[in-house]
Design a protein around this motif. Sequence first.
Motif, PDB file in Angstrom:
ATOM      1  N   ALA A 211       0.829  -1.204   0.000  1.00 45.29           N
ATOM      2  CA  ALA A 211       0.000   0.000   0.000  1.00 45.29           C
ATOM      3  C   ALA A 211       0.863   1.254   0.000  1.00 45.29           C
ATOM      4  CB  ALA A 211      -0.930  -0.016   1.211  1.00 45.29           C
ATOM      5  N   ARG A 212       1.956   1.228   0.772  1.00 48.89           N
ATOM      6  CA  ARG A 212       2.859   2.383   0.813  1.00 48.89           C
ATOM      7  C   ARG A 212       3.505   2.623  -0.548  1.00 48.89           C
ATOM      8  NH1 ARG A 212       7.871   3.716   0.770  1.00 48.89           N
ATOM      9  NH2 ARG A 212       8.560   1.544   0.593  1.00 48.89           N
ATOM     10  N   VAL A 213       4.023   1.550  -1.151  1.00 52.35           N
ATOM     11  CA  VAL A 213       4.702   1.677  -2.442  1.00 52.35           C
ATOM     12  C   VAL A 213       3.745   2.191  -3.516  1.00 52.35           C
ATOM     13  CG1 VAL A 213       5.828   0.385  -4.308  1.00 52.35           C
ATOM     14  CG2 VAL A 213       6.440  -0.065  -1.913  1.00 52.35           C
ATOM     15  N   ASN A 214       2.518   1.680  -3.513  1.00 45.59           N
ATOM     16  CA  ASN A 214       1.554   2.067  -4.555  1.00 45.59           C
ATOM     17  C   ASN A 214       0.726   3.296  -4.187  1.00 45.59           C
ATOM     18  OD1 ASN A 214       2.013   0.297  -6.716  1.00 45.59           O
ATOM     19  ND2 ASN A 214       0.942  -1.378  -5.678  1.00 45.59           N
ATOM     20  N   GLY A 215       0.988   3.849  -3.017  1.00 46.86           N
ATOM     21  CA  GLY A 215       0.273   5.066  -2.627  1.00 46.86           C
ATOM     22  C   GLY A 215      -1.215   4.860  -2.432  1.00 46.86           C
ATOM     23  N   ILE A 216      -1.598   3.704  -1.920  1.00 49.05           N
ATOM     24  CA  ILE A 216      -3.011   3.371  -1.750  1.00 49.05           C
ATOM     25  C   ILE A 216      -3.466   3.750  -0.346  1.00 49.05           C
ATOM     26  CG2 ILE A 216      -4.730   1.535  -1.800  1.00 49.05           C
ATOM     27  CD1 ILE A 216      -3.493   2.220  -4.530  1.00 49.05           C
ATOM     28  N   GLU A 217      -4.471   4.566  -0.275  1.00 47.65           N
ATOM     29  CA  GLU A 217      -5.047   4.992   0.993  1.00 47.65           C
ATOM     30  C   GLU A 217      -6.478   4.459   1.119  1.00 47.65           C
ATOM     31  OE1 GLU A 217      -3.523   6.580   3.352  1.00 47.65           O
ATOM     32  OE2 GLU A 217      -1.662   7.060   2.271  1.00 47.65           O
ATOM     33  N   PRO A 218      -6.947   4.258   2.342  1.00 49.00           N
ATOM     34  CA  PRO A 218      -8.343   3.831   2.516  1.00 49.00           C
ATOM     35  C   PRO A 218      -9.299   4.876   1.948  1.00 49.00           C
ATOM     36  CG  PRO A 218      -7.091   3.602   4.559  1.00 49.00           C
ATOM     37  CD  PRO A 218      -6.237   4.396   3.625  1.00 49.00           C
ATOM     38  N   GLU A 219     -10.378   4.410   1.350  1.00 50.56           N
ATOM     39  CA  GLU A 219     -11.365   5.306   0.750  1.00 50.56           C
ATOM     40  C   GLU A 219     -12.781   4.873   1.112  1.00 50.56           C
ATOM     41  OE1 GLU A 219     -11.216   5.799  -3.439  1.00 50.56           O
ATOM     42  OE2 GLU A 219      -9.177   6.633  -3.465  1.00 50.56           O
ATOM     43  N   ARG A 220     -13.653   5.834   1.181  1.00 54.39           N
ATOM     44  CA  ARG A 220     -15.078   5.543   1.287  1.00 54.39           C
ATOM     45  C   ARG A 220     -15.541   4.963  -0.048  1.00 54.39           C
ATOM     46  NH1 ARG A 220     -19.741   9.232   0.509  1.00 54.39           N
ATOM     47  NH2 ARG A 220     -21.466   8.592   1.854  1.00 54.39           N
ATOM     48  N   ARG A 221     -16.206   3.807   0.006  1.00 52.93           N
ATOM     49  CA  ARG A 221     -16.597   3.141  -1.224  1.00 52.93           C
ATOM     50  C   ARG A 221     -18.081   2.803  -1.205  1.00 52.93           C
ATOM     51  NH1 ARG A 221     -13.904   4.050  -5.338  1.00 52.93           N
ATOM     52  NH2 ARG A 221     -14.820   2.200  -6.297  1.00 52.93           N
ATOM     53  N   ALA A 222     -18.608   2.599  -2.386  1.00 58.90           N
ATOM     54  CA  ALA A 222     -20.017   2.221  -2.518  1.00 58.90           C
ATOM     55  C   ALA A 222     -20.183   0.719  -2.378  1.00 58.90           C
ATOM     56  CB  ALA A 222     -20.558   2.670  -3.873  1.00 58.90           C
ATOM     57  N   GLY A 223     -21.386   0.309  -2.097  1.00 62.10           N
ATOM     58  CA  GLY A 223     -21.790  -1.085  -2.114  1.00 62.10           C
ATOM     59  C   GLY A 223     -23.238  -1.139  -2.574  1.00 62.10           C
ATOM     60  N   TYR A 224     -23.667  -2.300  -3.034  1.00 56.25           N
ATOM     61  CA  TYR A 224     -25.032  -2.443  -3.541  1.00 56.25           C
ATOM     62  C   TYR A 224     -25.689  -3.663  -2.905  1.00 56.25           C
ATOM     63  CZ  TYR A 224     -23.821   0.895  -7.241  1.00 56.25           C
ATOM     64  OH  TYR A 224     -23.435   2.013  -7.942  1.00 56.25           O
ATOM     65  N   TRP A 225     -26.895  -3.444  -2.420  1.00 58.48           N
ATOM     66  CA  TRP A 225     -27.692  -4.520  -1.835  1.00 58.48           C
ATOM     67  C   TRP A 225     -28.681  -5.063  -2.853  1.00 58.48           C
ATOM     68  CZ3 TRP A 225     -27.041  -7.090   2.560  1.00 58.48           C
ATOM     69  CH2 TRP A 225     -26.294  -6.512   3.594  1.00 58.48           C
ATOM     70  N   MET A 226     -28.897  -6.360  -2.788  1.00 59.22           N
ATOM     71  CA  MET A 226     -29.950  -7.015  -3.548  1.00 59.22           C
ATOM     72  C   MET A 226     -30.771  -7.850  -2.575  1.00 59.22           C
ATOM     73  SD  MET A 226     -27.635  -8.279  -6.798  1.00 59.22           S
ATOM     74  CE  MET A 226     -29.018  -8.711  -7.845  1.00 59.22           C
ATOM     75  N   GLY A 227     -32.061  -7.991  -2.854  1.00 61.25           N
ATOM     76  CA  GLY A 227     -32.896  -8.838  -2.024  1.00 61.25           C
ATOM     77  C   GLY A 227     -33.781  -8.072  -1.064  1.00 61.25           C
ATOM     78  N   LYS A 228     -34.069  -8.696   0.049  1.00 60.06           N
ATOM     79  CA  LYS A 228     -35.044  -8.194   1.018  1.00 60.06           C
ATOM     80  C   LYS A 228     -34.656  -6.825   1.568  1.00 60.06           C
ATOM     81  CE  LYS A 228     -37.301  -9.576   5.353  1.00 60.06           C
ATOM     82  NZ  LYS A 228     -37.349 -10.623   6.418  1.00 60.06           N
ATOM     83  N   ARG A 229     -35.672  -5.972   1.685  1.00 61.60           N
ATOM     84  CA  ARG A 229     -35.466  -4.635   2.240  1.00 61.60           C
ATOM     85  C   ARG A 229     -36.123  -4.537   3.616  1.00 61.60           C
ATOM     86  NH1 ARG A 229     -34.599  -0.063  -1.935  1.00 61.60           N
ATOM     87  NH2 ARG A 229     -33.621  -1.209  -3.670  1.00 61.60           N
TER      88      ARG A 229
END
Length: 404
Positions: A108-126
């Motif tokens: 992660a350090r070498v590639n400069g990857i930082e944690p990010e807020r990401r999306a997700g998608y639900w399917m099925g029962k609500r």
Amino acid sequence: MGYFAFRHQPLLTLYYLYTAVSLLFVKVPYWAVRYALPSTRPQPWSLGRVVLVKCYRELITTLFRTTVAPFCHDAVAVEKSGKADEVGLVWVEPAPELLVVPEIQEAARVNGIEPERRAGYWMGKRGPDGKVGQPAGPSEKVIYGFHGGGFVMGSAHPDFATGYIYRKMFDYAKGYERIFQSDYRISSIDPLPTAGAFPAALMDALAGYKYLVHDLGFKPENIIIMGESAGAALAFNLTRYLSQNDLPGLGRVRPRGQLLLSPASDWGATHEGPGSSFERNWDCDMVHSFFEGFPTKALVGKLPPEAAWENSWISPSSKRLPNPEGLFKGLPPTCIIVGGAEMLVDVVKTLSDRIIADNGEAIVDYYEVPHAAHVPMTHTWHEPESRMGYERCARWLESLESSS
């Protein structure tokens, strides 16, 4: 020819026209003649299926020469469109504290990857309010899924091709009323902007798991981790990570099992060569362009090139891993399904053998769907092989219930 060489206008439109014309008036007629006799076909398929698989291969080649944008969904744009509730979109907060493995921290350090807020998608029962993302019931089970796309394209949006698999799973996964997909970061490199190299996708997958367990209250023993193609490789990495590490605030949270559909788990191409499934099934699969350089370079990023075949988190199936023995201990029950006509058969078999070597034969249910191309369960036209894959999933899930 270079990747994405025709991504700008007017070359983009001209290349699309060339592809359409050459397919309709040259390639399809040639294939129709070339494979007219059953004895000339690479598999015991109908002529229509032979031509269709080759058309899919042309489509993927075209994407890599132009743009993969049509196969990606921008979650921010989805939210701005006002359709977030309709498609089950939620946002998952980053979980930097879960990155505890030194090798992955360094990548992660070498590639400069930082944690990010990401999306997700639900399917099925609500929930009762019609919204998604409601807290888990006391013994509710859930599938946590990952889309394919070679780590360079694809989306967890339900309209992407993988969405079909998860919709169908509701017909076969008894007792599972909800499925959550992580919209993990995809990778890119020159000539596109550099982004999303390893371990971005794994970091996003970890955050999604914390969301399920910590935020919604799902018990690890009620979670099945699932993926197809590159998403299956990510599912495997996540399961391995969760099974082998004590995580801050979560502890050792091994899931109930993992369901891997054609895991693309050798980005160092160590299985290619004479007599390999890459050679045997070259004429009856469609994923060639994913293994010709760009996805591997994008995934590895700024790490040394040899990471593609020496890093077990990038290529767990690599035949050139320095010391593979013992790397995959502690895994939960695993179901692996691969098409018998896939270029990746040897890659997937190596992964299965390594899991068995470290955990015992009883831990793995390995199934090659006869005469099936890459992830047949993605395609409505790939019958009866698609149904055979889903039925194997159903039997495996039922076996987990009977053994618990």
